[in-house]
Design a protein around this motif. Sequence first.
Motif, PDB file in Angstrom:
ATOM      1  N   GLY A  32       0.811  -1.210   0.000  1.00 26.74           N
ATOM      2  CA  GLY A  32       0.000   0.000   0.000  1.00 26.74           C
ATOM      3  C   GLY A  32       0.839   1.251   0.000  1.00 26.74           C
ATOM      4  O   GLY A  32       0.517   2.239  -0.675  1.00 26.74           O
ATOM      5  N   LEU A  33       1.957   1.234   0.747  1.00 28.77           N
ATOM      6  CA  LEU A  33       2.837   2.400   0.785  1.00 28.77           C
ATOM      7  C   LEU A  33       3.470   2.658  -0.573  1.00 28.77           C
ATOM      8  O   LEU A  33       3.533   3.809  -1.032  1.00 28.77           O
ATOM      9  N   LEU A  34       3.933   1.608  -1.246  1.00 29.68           N
ATOM     10  CA  LEU A  34       4.561   1.798  -2.553  1.00 29.68           C
ATOM     11  C   LEU A  34       3.559   2.251  -3.608  1.00 29.68           C
ATOM     12  O   LEU A  34       3.879   3.105  -4.447  1.00 29.68           O
ATOM     13  N   VAL A  35       2.345   1.711  -3.568  1.00 30.69           N
ATOM     14  CA  VAL A  35       1.315   2.151  -4.516  1.00 30.69           C
ATOM     15  C   VAL A  35       0.954   3.606  -4.261  1.00 30.69           C
ATOM     16  O   VAL A  35       0.830   4.407  -5.195  1.00 30.69           O
ATOM     17  N   LEU A  36       0.814   3.974  -2.999  1.00 31.91           N
ATOM     18  CA  LEU A  36       0.499   5.363  -2.640  1.00 31.91           C
ATOM     19  C   LEU A  36       1.615   6.305  -3.098  1.00 31.91           C
ATOM     20  O   LEU A  36       1.355   7.344  -3.700  1.00 31.91           O
ATOM     21  N   LEU A  37       2.864   5.932  -2.818  1.00 32.16           N
ATOM     22  CA  LEU A  37       3.994   6.774  -3.227  1.00 32.16           C
ATOM     23  C   LEU A  37       4.153   6.812  -4.750  1.00 32.16           C
ATOM     24  O   LEU A  37       4.665   7.792  -5.294  1.00 32.16           O
ATOM     25  N   GLY A  38       3.735   5.754  -5.437  1.00 31.10           N
ATOM     26  CA  GLY A  38       3.792   5.749  -6.891  1.00 31.10           C
ATOM     27  C   GLY A  38       2.800   6.717  -7.512  1.00 31.10           C
ATOM     28  O   GLY A  38       3.033   7.239  -8.601  1.00 31.10           O
ATOM     29  N   GLY A  39       1.692   6.972  -6.844  1.00 32.67           N
ATOM     30  CA  GLY A  39       0.709   7.908  -7.381  1.00 32.67           C
ATOM     31  C   GLY A  39       1.125   9.360  -7.272  1.00 32.67           C
ATOM     32  O   GLY A  39       0.688  10.210  -8.056  1.00 32.67           O
ATOM     33  N   VAL A  40       2.005   9.679  -6.319  1.00 30.56           N
ATOM     34  CA  VAL A  40       2.391  11.078  -6.095  1.00 30.56           C
ATOM     35  C   VAL A  40       3.164  11.666  -7.278  1.00 30.56           C
ATOM     36  O   VAL A  40       2.781  12.719  -7.800  1.00 30.56           O
ATOM     37  N   PRO A  41       4.245  11.051  -7.773  1.00 29.53           N
ATOM     38  CA  PRO A  41       4.927  11.675  -8.910  1.00 29.53           C
ATOM     39  C   PRO A  41       4.114  11.641 -10.200  1.00 29.53           C
ATOM     40  O   PRO A  41       4.257  12.513 -11.058  1.00 29.53           O
ATOM     41  N   ILE A  42       3.242  10.661 -10.328  1.00 29.93           N
ATOM     42  CA  ILE A  42       2.425  10.591 -11.542  1.00 29.93           C
ATOM     43  C   ILE A  42       1.470  11.775 -11.608  1.00 29.93           C
ATOM     44  O   ILE A  42       1.259  12.366 -12.667  1.00 29.93           O
ATOM     45  N   MET A  43       0.904  12.180 -10.468  1.00 32.33           N
ATOM     46  CA  MET A  43      -0.022  13.318 -10.508  1.00 32.33           C
ATOM     47  C   MET A  43       0.679  14.659 -10.293  1.00 32.33           C
ATOM     48  O   MET A  43       0.109  15.695 -10.570  1.00 32.33           O
ATOM     49  N   TYR A  44       1.929  14.649  -9.835  1.00 25.61           N
ATOM     50  CA  TYR A  44       2.619  15.904  -9.538  1.00 25.61           C
ATOM     51  C   TYR A  44       3.364  16.463 -10.744  1.00 25.61           C
ATOM     52  O   TYR A  44       3.275  17.662 -11.034  1.00 25.61           O
ATOM     53  N   PHE A  45       4.107  15.639 -11.451  1.00 22.60           N
ATOM     54  CA  PHE A  45       4.975  16.147 -12.521  1.00 22.60           C
ATOM     55  C   PHE A  45       4.245  16.858 -13.659  1.00 22.60           C
ATOM     56  O   PHE A  45       4.765  17.847 -14.182  1.00 22.60           O
ATOM     57  N   PRO A  46       3.062  16.443 -14.095  1.00 24.61           N
ATOM     58  CA  PRO A  46       2.400  17.194 -15.168  1.00 24.61           C
ATOM     59  C   PRO A  46       2.009  18.621 -14.786  1.00 24.61           C
ATOM     60  O   PRO A  46       1.805  19.462 -15.655  1.00 24.61           O
ATOM     61  N   TYR A  47       1.916  18.921 -13.502  1.00 28.98           N
ATOM     62  CA  TYR A  47       1.551  20.270 -13.076  1.00 28.98           C
ATOM     63  C   TYR A  47       2.741  21.041 -12.520  1.00 28.98           C
ATOM     64  O   TYR A  47       2.581  22.125 -11.985  1.00 28.98           O
ATOM     65  N   TYR A  48       3.928  20.489 -12.632  1.00 27.73           N
ATOM     66  CA  TYR A  48       5.134  21.098 -12.067  1.00 27.73           C
ATOM     67  C   TYR A  48       5.747  22.037 -13.084  1.00 27.73           C
ATOM     68  O   TYR A  48       5.824  21.742 -14.268  1.00 27.73           O
TER      69      TYR A  48
END
Length: 194
Positions: A32-48
């Motif tokens: 669960g921790l790895l899946v949760l952490l995997g979602g953060v860069p996927i949703m962050y980088f397109p708006y960075y």
Amino acid sequence: MNAESPAQDEHYLRVFKRKFRDWRGARPFWAGLLVLLGGVPIMYFPYYSLQIGHLTMAMSTTAGAGSLIIGVLLVVLGISLWFQKHVRTFAGTAAILLALVSLPVSNFGGFLIGFLLAMVGGALAIAWAPGVPESKYGEPAKPESAAAPVAAEADGADAAAGPSASNELNEPYEPNDLSGTSPVNGANGRHSAG
């Protein structure tokens, strides 16, 4: 205070650490921790947007909304792995599929960081299985169904007739045989509809 009474002076952080370890061990926590952490860069980088001096470099793509949806779904799947461990196979499969979809949609899956975290977390979620509870003395507890002998083998008439069909090869009886083809239950592969 005698030797059998529990320790009253145990520090609250030690108690919290032990309870958290027990909670963490009863569910696919790391998945669960790895899946949760995997979602953060996927949703962050397109708006960075990166500022280098007076130069602004925007990473936003036309699929920014898709990246946000994939990232939020991965975060929700990671949290659901923590609090609803019975959905681990579904959540792991969904995390792997969302990670694969994130490659073309959101900057190569968050520059492969989010993609790899979500893939490994999804695989861990699928592979996780609950442990066997320990008995009072630290050894694995025996299931109740394996301890009880089969009623058909316990009869005197069957014992006098010779070895039963399920025990001709001296194999132990397995009560959890869900194939429906056990000669003990007489199904022979045919399932009843009722």
